[in-house]
Design a protein around this motif. Structure first.
Motif, PDB file in Angstrom:
ATOM      1  N   ASP A  98       0.825  -1.210   0.000  1.00  0.00           N
ATOM      2  CA  ASP A  98       0.000   0.000   0.000  1.00  0.00           C
ATOM      3  C   ASP A  98       0.858   1.259   0.000  1.00  0.00           C
ATOM      4  O   ASP A  98       0.568   2.219  -0.715  1.00  0.00           O
ATOM      5  CB  ASP A  98      -0.933   0.013   1.217  1.00  0.00           C
ATOM      6  N   MET A 102       1.041   4.137  -2.906  1.00  0.00           N
ATOM      7  CA  MET A 102       0.685   5.515  -2.570  1.00  0.00           C
ATOM      8  C   MET A 102       1.839   6.469  -2.889  1.00  0.00           C
ATOM      9  O   MET A 102       1.617   7.563  -3.432  1.00  0.00           O
ATOM     10  CB  MET A 102       0.296   5.616  -1.097  1.00  0.00           C
ATOM     11  N   SER A 146       2.045   9.902   2.094  1.00  0.00           N
ATOM     12  CA  SER A 146       1.514   8.557   1.859  1.00  0.00           C
ATOM     13  C   SER A 146       1.071   7.918   3.164  1.00  0.00           C
ATOM     14  O   SER A 146       0.000   7.311   3.240  1.00  0.00           O
ATOM     15  CB  SER A 146       2.563   7.680   1.169  1.00  0.00           C
ATOM     16  N   PHE A 149      -2.186   9.624   4.208  1.00  0.00           N
ATOM     17  CA  PHE A 149      -3.346   9.175   3.421  1.00  0.00           C
ATOM     18  C   PHE A 149      -3.747   7.750   3.783  1.00  0.00           C
ATOM     19  O   PHE A 149      -4.935   7.443   3.880  1.00  0.00           O
ATOM     20  CB  PHE A 149      -3.075   9.293   1.924  1.00  0.00           C
ATOM     21  N   ILE A 150      -2.771   6.873   3.989  1.00  0.00           N
ATOM     22  CA  ILE A 150      -3.081   5.487   4.379  1.00  0.00           C
ATOM     23  C   ILE A 150      -3.731   5.461   5.761  1.00  0.00           C
ATOM     24  O   ILE A 150      -4.693   4.738   5.991  1.00  0.00           O
ATOM     25  CB  ILE A 150      -1.811   4.613   4.331  1.00  0.00           C
ATOM     26  N   LYS A 153      -7.270   6.738   5.325  1.00  0.00           N
ATOM     27  CA  LYS A 153      -8.072   5.713   4.644  1.00  0.00           C
ATOM     28  C   LYS A 153      -8.402   4.567   5.601  1.00  0.00           C
ATOM     29  O   LYS A 153      -9.544   4.114   5.667  1.00  0.00           O
ATOM     30  CB  LYS A 153      -7.323   5.177   3.425  1.00  0.00           C
ATOM     31  N   LYS A 154      -7.427   4.115   6.349  1.00  0.00           N
ATOM     32  CA  LYS A 154      -7.639   3.020   7.307  1.00  0.00           C
ATOM     33  C   LYS A 154      -8.643   3.450   8.378  1.00  0.00           C
ATOM     34  O   LYS A 154      -9.544   2.701   8.729  1.00  0.00           O
ATOM     35  CB  LYS A 154      -6.322   2.621   7.956  1.00  0.00           C
ATOM     36  N   MET A 156     -10.985   5.742   8.051  1.00  0.00           N
ATOM     37  CA  MET A 156     -12.312   5.876   7.444  1.00  0.00           C
ATOM     38  C   MET A 156     -12.950   4.504   7.253  1.00  0.00           C
ATOM     39  O   MET A 156     -14.143   4.336   7.478  1.00  0.00           O
ATOM     40  CB  MET A 156     -12.203   6.600   6.101  1.00  0.00           C
ATOM     41  N   ILE A 157     -12.176   3.521   6.858  1.00  0.00           N
ATOM     42  CA  ILE A 157     -12.716   2.172   6.665  1.00  0.00           C
ATOM     43  C   ILE A 157     -13.156   1.592   7.997  1.00  0.00           C
ATOM     44  O   ILE A 157     -14.251   1.055   8.125  1.00  0.00           O
ATOM     45  CB  ILE A 157     -11.682   1.261   5.976  1.00  0.00           C
TER      46      ILE A 157
END
Length: 171
Positions: A98, A102, A146, A149-150, A153-154, A156-157
């Motif tokens: 990942d 990214m 990066s 953002f990861i 994203k993690k 938010m999931i």
């Protein structure tokens, strides 16, 4: 030939001439595994790297390249480097996959950000003209952004999963 290309492109490193070579190289490696000792890969990589360095020195000493990010010996050097890397076996780290993706996606934006910061801060001599510092800043910003953002994203999931009720318990 280059003059014809530069009639409609400012640089040859524009996706049309740069990325397809490496995409093809990855596909070729996936389909044609070579079983050669790692020692031989290292020796040939060193030789290829010396040729690439010599090519760069010659081109720059005659002020030939308009943009020196692509050398004839670069694909060969990358092929050898890839073969060395995939010769190692061991545990895989999914986060590295990942993160590398990214970084690949974000780094062009970080090049623009670094150049913009250099102009805003009046540090063009360091941020833009000094290629080593420019590379280090772009790399550092790409890695930091990066990770951010990861992480977002993690989060938010995971947050999204906690908000969705389990329908089997609802009846």
């Amino acid at each position: 030939m280059y003059n014809s290309i530069f009639q409609f492109c400012e640089y040859t490193r524009n996706g049309l001439f740069f990325a397809p070579i490496f995409l093809w190289l990855g596909a070729y490696i996936a389909q044609h595994q070579r079983r050669i000792s790692r020692y031989h890969w290292y020796i040939t990589l060193c030789i290829s790297f010396l040729f690439m360095a010599g090519e760069t020195i010659i081109l720059n000493s005659y002020n030939i390249p308009k943009h020196d990010a692509m050398n004839i010996f670069l694909p060969m050097s990358m092929y050898l480097l890839f073969m060395i890397i995939i010769s190692y076996t061991g545990q895989r780290y999914p986060r590295c996959k990942d993160l590398s993706l990214m970084i690949y996606i974000i780094h062009p934006m970080m090049i623009v950000v670094t150049r913009m910061l250099g102009k805003i801060l009046h540090l063009e001599t360091y941020f833009i003209d000094n290629h080593l510092i420019h590379f280090c800043i772009v790399t550092l910003l790409s890695i930091i952004c990066s990770y951010i953002f990861i992480f977002i994203k993690k989060g938010m999931i995971q947050h999204g999963k906690t908000q969705v009720p389990n329908r089997s318990k609802l009846g």
